[in-house]
Design an enzyme around this catalytic site. Sequence first.
Site, PDB file in Angstrom:
ATOM      1  N   GLU A  45      35.030  29.367 -17.044  1.00 61.14           N
ATOM      2  CA  GLU A  45      34.265  30.452 -17.727  1.00 61.14           C
ATOM      3  C   GLU A  45      33.994  29.998 -19.165  1.00 61.14           C
ATOM      4  OE1 GLU A  45      35.409  34.401 -17.469  1.00 61.14           O
ATOM      5  OE2 GLU A  45      33.858  34.966 -18.820  1.00 61.14           O
ATOM      6  N   ARG A 288      49.694  27.270 -11.519  1.00 63.41           N
ATOM      7  CA  ARG A 288      49.558  27.039 -12.842  1.00 63.41           C
ATOM      8  C   ARG A 288      50.264  26.024 -13.514  1.00 63.41           C
ATOM      9  NH1 ARG A 288      45.830  31.223 -14.347  1.00 63.41           N
ATOM     10  NH2 ARG A 288      45.934  30.633 -16.489  1.00 63.41           N
ATOM     11  N   LYS A 298      43.773  32.860 -22.906  1.00 67.16           N
ATOM     12  CA  LYS A 298      43.172  32.678 -23.816  1.00 67.16           C
ATOM     13  C   LYS A 298      42.746  33.858 -25.035  1.00 67.16           C
ATOM     14  CE  LYS A 298      39.525  30.613 -20.921  1.00 67.16           C
ATOM     15  NZ  LYS A 298      38.160  30.691 -20.028  1.00 67.16           N
TER      16      LYS A 298
HETATM   17  P1  ATP Z   1      40.201  33.702 -17.989  1.00 66.88           P
HETATM   18  O1  ATP Z   1      41.282  34.383 -18.226  1.00 66.88           O
HETATM   19  O2  ATP Z   1      39.186  33.556 -18.903  1.00 66.88           O
HETATM   20  O3  ATP Z   1      39.799  33.753 -16.550  1.00 66.88           O
HETATM   21  P2  ATP Z   1      41.352  30.978 -17.320  1.00 66.88           P
HETATM   22  O4  ATP Z   1      42.519  30.406 -17.950  1.00 66.88           O
HETATM   23  O5  ATP Z   1      41.414  31.526 -15.773  1.00 66.88           O
HETATM   24  O6  ATP Z   1      41.068  32.252 -18.161  1.00 66.88           O
HETATM   25  P3  ATP Z   1      38.768  29.699 -16.501  1.00 66.88           P
HETATM   26  O7  ATP Z   1      37.726  29.188 -17.562  1.00 66.88           O
HETATM   27  O8  ATP Z   1      38.616  30.625 -15.562  1.00 66.88           O
HETATM   28  O9  ATP Z   1      40.156  30.215 -17.468  1.00 66.88           O
HETATM   29  O10 ATP Z   1      39.451  28.632 -15.554  1.00 66.88           O
HETATM   30  C1  ATP Z   1      38.806  27.440 -15.340  1.00 66.88           C
HETATM   31  C2  ATP Z   1      39.617  26.860 -13.859  1.00 66.88           C
HETATM   32  O11 ATP Z   1      40.836  26.306 -14.588  1.00 66.88           O
HETATM   33  C3  ATP Z   1      40.182  27.825 -12.962  1.00 66.88           C
HETATM   34  O12 ATP Z   1      40.108  27.220 -11.561  1.00 66.88           O
HETATM   35  C4  ATP Z   1      41.403  28.191 -13.183  1.00 66.88           C
HETATM   36  O13 ATP Z   1      42.185  28.339 -12.042  1.00 66.88           O
HETATM   37  C5  ATP Z   1      41.876  26.954 -13.733  1.00 66.88           C
HETATM   38  N1  ATP Z   1      43.028  27.008 -14.812  1.00 66.88           N
HETATM   39  C6  ATP Z   1      43.413  28.068 -15.619  1.00 66.88           C
HETATM   40  N2  ATP Z   1      44.501  28.024 -16.348  1.00 66.88           N
HETATM   41  C7  ATP Z   1      45.328  26.885 -15.705  1.00 66.88           C
HETATM   42  C8  ATP Z   1      46.581  26.612 -15.812  1.00 66.88           C
HETATM   43  N3  ATP Z   1      47.309  26.962 -16.718  1.00 66.88           N
HETATM   44  N4  ATP Z   1      47.049  25.590 -14.922  1.00 66.88           N
HETATM   45  C9  ATP Z   1      46.027  25.170 -14.110  1.00 66.88           C
HETATM   46  N5  ATP Z   1      44.940  25.471 -13.955  1.00 66.88           N
HETATM   47  C10 ATP Z   1      44.241  26.491 -14.740  1.00 66.88           C
END
Ligand code: ATP
Length: 585
Positions: A45, A288, A298
Amino acid sequence: MSHSIAADAGAPAAPAEKQDFVRQIVRQDLASGKHVAIRTRFPPEPNGYLHIGHAKAICLDFGIAAEFGGLCNLRFDDTNPEKEHPEFVQAIQDDVRWLGFDWASLRHASDYFEVFYLAAEKLIVQGDAFVCDLSAEQVREYRGTLTEPGRNSPYRERSVEENLDLFRRMRAGEFPDGARTLRAKIDMASGNINLRDPALYRIKKVAHQNTGDAWPIYPMYDYAHSLGDAVEGITHSLCTLEFEDHRPLYDWCVDKVDLANSPELLAPLLARGLPNEAAKPRQIEFSRLNINYTVMSKRKLVAMVNDNLVDGWDDPRMPTLQGLRRRGYTPASLRLLVDRVGISKQNSVIDFSVLEGALRDDLDAHAPRRMAVVEPLKFVLTNLPEGHAETLVFSNHPKDESLGTREVPFSRELWIEREDFAEVPPKGWKRLVPGGEVRLRGAGIVRCDEVVKDADGNVVELRGTLDPESRPGMEGANRKIKGTIHWLDATRAVAAEIRLYDRLFSVADPDDESEGKTYRDHLNPDSRRVVQGYVEPAAAAAAPETCFQFERTGYFVADRRDHRAGAPVFNRSVGLRDTWMQKGD
Ligand code: ATP
Ligand code: MG
């Protein structure tokens, strides 16, 4: 006929195949013929900068596509316009490329808004969705709890005609924000709360960074994400474990809309020149990446930037990819980290030293060596004539000749590290003491004859002599001596700003909120110290972002923003050894 065997004979052995459970599934799907080619996507996002956690997802999504001859799209999940910004859209692309990946196709969820809309009308016509007039608060009341079933909305049995009419008017912008939602008609008694008639669309009259004012309604995440995957023919939709409970809704959306068999819904895509690639995707969840001594939410990262707790998104202490990059982390070191951590369904917290270790291992092998003096102390060699100047040739790497050599100036006046001299040495001291000898790395053995002090008794200069017989190439060059120190020619060294960074937080779990504390109370007050030191000319002249090992001092990078050849700025990326483990934590 191919005769490539001889040509391949000298090729390095292929790295061992990764055996994690996601790759096992992909292998099986290819072997069984379920898929002839695989497709993945990375769906950020654009509401912030990418962080080290995203690197894990990027390496998995793009890495799997590359390893199995498939394709990976970069798709901006831009369904939440209030928080999204073109600045992030650009930065995310830069970060993915920097990590070493490229996308088959750049997409936005918003490219499919018209498809999603037609799909919603299809759900209404099928009796699978309805327009609901309950307020957000009422929806919460009706939803029930983990232990109690929810209740049906009083609007659940609206006719298809009324639903279509209301949904079209939602789209036409007739109703205010929050007045109505489009909801899936699934099961208010489901044990999975995500299936209790979840919202598919909400009214939000907010301009969108990609579609402007075209839409007063926006699709919800689960709906847009599942259908986005289906539109692109994603075979393996990889996401983090918290979406496991959303998978039944993901599958529901994919199956009920059935884009793969509904070409009529894809007309808006074709009109925009995008191909029809629709297929049924499968969601697979992995754990994660969590790292101690850091925060990855974030929300907290945004707050730290906005409240000036750090110097922006690319502050070298931030866990953002921009921050890590500025700190001196290389793409290879982050890919190495992800490989070492592996892919599984077990949540765990990785020790910060694993991240630092990956950088150290990469830089130890690849970073050229240089000399720098962080806290300088003048050392004058009185047995060399005034104005004496030499140029020595040093190899750039002890184990990699391909990194070549460089010229290092040497003269009568040197800088040495203040901490390499002790008037009253502790036990076991191997470096310089009054009357003692030490080897100057690559230059010969010197003796300290005189300690010059100021009126307050501070040591301001050392004076001594160079043993001419101990110089490289001379008979006595290998004379045994306990300590070797680094040094610089004080007449030609370049003054440099040296930023000594350390971990941003001083406790392993900065998210720990016991005793009324927040992550702000856990900031490490010593995470940034700026000193004026000196570097050799061949370090000062480096391009920004060049990484070096400053011998005996640590790994440093020429700052991406501020470094200039005439005014060098170096950031400490990581020390030569792990000093945190020794502190007993
Ligand atoms: P938000 O709270 O804004 O949703 P988010 O960390 O999920 O934050 P996104 O931009 O939605 O951010 O994440 C993009 C991709 O990265 C998603 O597929 C998410 O699952 C993955 N991702 C985010 N944080 C992690 C992490 N700590 N480890 C592995 N993958 C991650
Ligand atoms: Mg997310």
